[in-house]
Design a protein around this motif. Structure first.
Motif, PDB file in Angstrom:
ATOM      1  N   ASN A  31     -51.090  13.754 -21.665  1.00 55.63           N
ATOM      2  CA  ASN A  31     -50.727  12.593 -22.471  1.00 55.63           C
ATOM      3  C   ASN A  31     -50.272  13.005 -23.861  1.00 55.63           C
ATOM      4  O   ASN A  31     -49.336  12.414 -24.428  1.00 55.63           O
ATOM      5  N   THR A  32     -50.902  14.022 -24.418  1.00 59.89           N
ATOM      6  CA  THR A  32     -50.483  14.511 -25.736  1.00 59.89           C
ATOM      7  C   THR A  32     -49.076  15.089 -25.674  1.00 59.89           C
ATOM      8  O   THR A  32     -48.260  14.879 -26.587  1.00 59.89           O
ATOM      9  N   LYS A  69     -55.444  18.459 -17.647  1.00 60.07           N
ATOM     10  CA  LYS A  69     -56.216  17.244 -17.853  1.00 60.07           C
ATOM     11  C   LYS A  69     -55.311  16.110 -18.325  1.00 60.07           C
ATOM     12  O   LYS A  69     -54.204  16.335 -18.814  1.00 60.07           O
ATOM     13  N   TYR A  70     -55.818  14.889 -18.190  1.00 61.16           N
ATOM     14  CA  TYR A  70     -55.026  13.724 -18.587  1.00 61.16           C
ATOM     15  C   TYR A  70     -54.750  13.730 -20.083  1.00 61.16           C
ATOM     16  O   TYR A  70     -53.620  13.429 -20.517  1.00 61.16           O
ATOM     17  N   ASN A  71     -55.737  14.050 -20.887  1.00 58.29           N
ATOM     18  CA  ASN A  71     -55.536  14.046 -22.344  1.00 58.29           C
ATOM     19  C   ASN A  71     -54.510  15.088 -22.767  1.00 58.29           C
ATOM     20  O   ASN A  71     -53.696  14.842 -23.668  1.00 58.29           O
ATOM     21  N   HIS A 131     -42.445  19.689 -21.768  1.00 53.94           N
ATOM     22  CA  HIS A 131     -42.200  18.896 -22.975  1.00 53.94           C
ATOM     23  C   HIS A 131     -40.703  18.645 -23.163  1.00 53.94           C
ATOM     24  O   HIS A 131     -40.295  17.545 -23.587  1.00 53.94           O
ATOM     25  N   THR A 132     -39.873  19.623 -22.835  1.00 54.40           N
ATOM     26  CA  THR A 132     -38.425  19.447 -22.975  1.00 54.40           C
ATOM     27  C   THR A 132     -37.894  18.406 -22.003  1.00 54.40           C
ATOM     28  O   THR A 132     -37.081  17.547 -22.374  1.00 54.40           O
ATOM     29  N   LEU A 133     -38.341  18.451 -20.745  1.00 51.96           N
ATOM     30  CA  LEU A 133     -37.883  17.480 -19.755  1.00 51.96           C
ATOM     31  C   LEU A 133     -38.473  16.095 -19.991  1.00 51.96           C
ATOM     32  O   LEU A 133     -37.963  15.110 -19.446  1.00 51.96           O
ATOM     33  N   THR A 134     -39.533  16.002 -20.781  1.00 54.31           N
ATOM     34  CA  THR A 134     -40.107  14.697 -21.117  1.00 54.31           C
ATOM     35  C   THR A 134     -39.345  14.025 -22.251  1.00 54.31           C
ATOM     36  O   THR A 134     -39.104  12.815 -22.217  1.00 54.31           O
ATOM     37  N   GLU A 188     -44.291  11.428 -34.492  1.00 58.33           N
ATOM     38  CA  GLU A 188     -44.819  10.098 -34.215  1.00 58.33           C
ATOM     39  C   GLU A 188     -44.309   9.615 -32.855  1.00 58.33           C
ATOM     40  O   GLU A 188     -43.182   9.923 -32.454  1.00 58.33           O
ATOM     41  N   PRO A 189     -45.113   8.868 -32.133  1.00 57.31           N
ATOM     42  CA  PRO A 189     -44.621   8.254 -30.890  1.00 57.31           C
ATOM     43  C   PRO A 189     -43.438   7.328 -31.171  1.00 57.31           C
ATOM     44  O   PRO A 189     -43.358   6.706 -32.232  1.00 57.31           O
TER      45      PRO A 189
END
Length: 375
Positions: free
Chosen positions: A185-186, A180-182, A294-297, A223-224
């Motif tokens: 996005n998280t 899902k998008y959420n 998550h690592t590649l992001t 934090e972002p």
């Protein structure tokens, strides 16, 4: 036919036999010789007529006006005179005055350079960013990438090539269409991920299958951050709000209100720090996929944290050596390229590139199931 008038007779419209080529004539003559048959009288007639025509063609040959006759000897003087006009056409290259042709970057060999070279260039950029004060890093990056010179074009090409390659691998091979998008996005916003073992439970939050058994739990924190300076968005907003309050605030009343606002901010900071991480129950296969995504992001953020730690360690060691009077082993940090050379000699860049290559190989085998996986 004799009784019919000549006007009534229609001429034949059938096709005439094709003209026999020289190869077919020779082949027919060979066959007749092999069979012992006499030669075709028509062939001899054609040969005689052909020889006659050849003599007529030779006699009727007219050369081009102004051309050299076939029987006339070649004179060297005439060739030199004719080529004298072309001597000025060829211009010899002078070794001192020659200018090398430089192609635009879009058509040069650096456009498709190896990823290992692009990674070293990006690592060098991160070292330059880490050497800047934290509040000036984003300004430095914008100013550095907005220059119009060959070095900036080379830097933009290397960084863009590396980011495009890794993002395409992440989106095409690792990301799942069932997310899902959420949820995605998280994963893209939170820079810290921890996966722990839990007791088996039904349902997987990633693939959303009720029949899946979740044995892993993903905990997302942090934090972002801003993609240019890698600084938390919260700190940047706080600094801008402080500047605006200093400009607009005046008098004791404003000071008291600022103090109350700061107390409220401190309370909000405490509550945000105590905020529990977001958790998702995942199966083993989905947990591996989520961790690699998550690592590649956030690989740039993790690499910058490492570079910043190395730069601080070098500066701390330089201060200790200055106190001891050991100036020979001090690394000049005024020029960030000296730090890059030091880290390259310590094999830090090579080790980080090998780690990134490991992530790329894992992305190629992400669909493979491990033995004993419960999913």
């Amino acid at each position: 036919m004799e009784d019919l008038d000549q006007d009534v007779i229609i001429e034949s419209r059938l096709r005439k036999p094709a003209k026999q080529s020289a190869f077919s004539k020779n082949l027919e003559r060979r066959k007749r010789q092999r069979l012992g048959l006499p030669s075709d009288p028509e062939e001899s007639d054609d040969g005689e007529s052909g020889s006659g025509n050849g003599s007529e063609d030779e006699t009727s040959f007219k050369p081009i006006p102004g051309a050299r006759k076939l029987d006339s000897p070649i004179s060297v003087e005439s060739d030199e005179a004719s080529s004298g006009g072309t001597e000025d056409f060829v211009v010899e290259d002078d070794g001192d005055n020659s200018v090398a042709m430089e192609l635009p970057l879009q058509f040069s060999m650096h456009r498709a350079q190896p990823l290992a070279v692009s990674f070293k260039v990006f690592f060098q950029l991160l070292v330059h960013i880490a050497c800047q004060p934290s509040h000036l890093r984003e300004i430095y990056v914008k100013e550095r990438l907005s220059r119009e010179d060959d070095t900036t074009l080379y830097l933009q090409n290397a960084v863009g090539q590396l980011r495009k390659h890794l993002s395409s691998i992440r989106d095409s091979q690792v990301a799942s269409s069932l997310w899902k998008y959420n949820f995605r996005n998280t994963l893209e916003v939170k820079p810290e991920l921890t996966i722990i073992q839990i007791d088996p439970e039904p349902f997987c939050a990633a693939c959303r299958r009720n029949s899946a058994i979740s044995t892993q739990q993903a905990q997302l924190q942090g934090e972002p951050y801003r993609p240019l300076s890698f600084q938390p968005l919260k700190n940047v907003n706080d600094s801008t709000s402080e500047e605006s309050s200093d400009e607009s605030g005046s008098g004791s009343d404003s000071d008291e209100s600022d103090g109350s606002n700061n107390n409220d901010d401190d309370e909000n900071d405490d509550t945000s720090e105590a905020e529990p991480p977001q958790t998702f129950n995942l199966g083993q296969h989905c947990a591996r996929r989520v961790a690699l995504f998550h690592t590649l992001t956030h690989w740039e953020y993790a690499l910058f944290q490492l570079v910043e730690e190395k730069v601080l360690k070098i500066e701390t060691s330089n201060r200790k050596r200055r106190k001891k009077g050991n100036a020979k082993r001090i690394i000049d940090t005024e020029d960030p390229d000296n730090i890059v050379v030091y880290l390259e000699n310590k094999k830090v860049i090579d080790s980080q590139w090998r780690l990134l290559e490991t992530y790329i190989r894992q992305a190629g085998n992400i669909e493979a199931r491990w033995a004993g996986e419960i999913d």
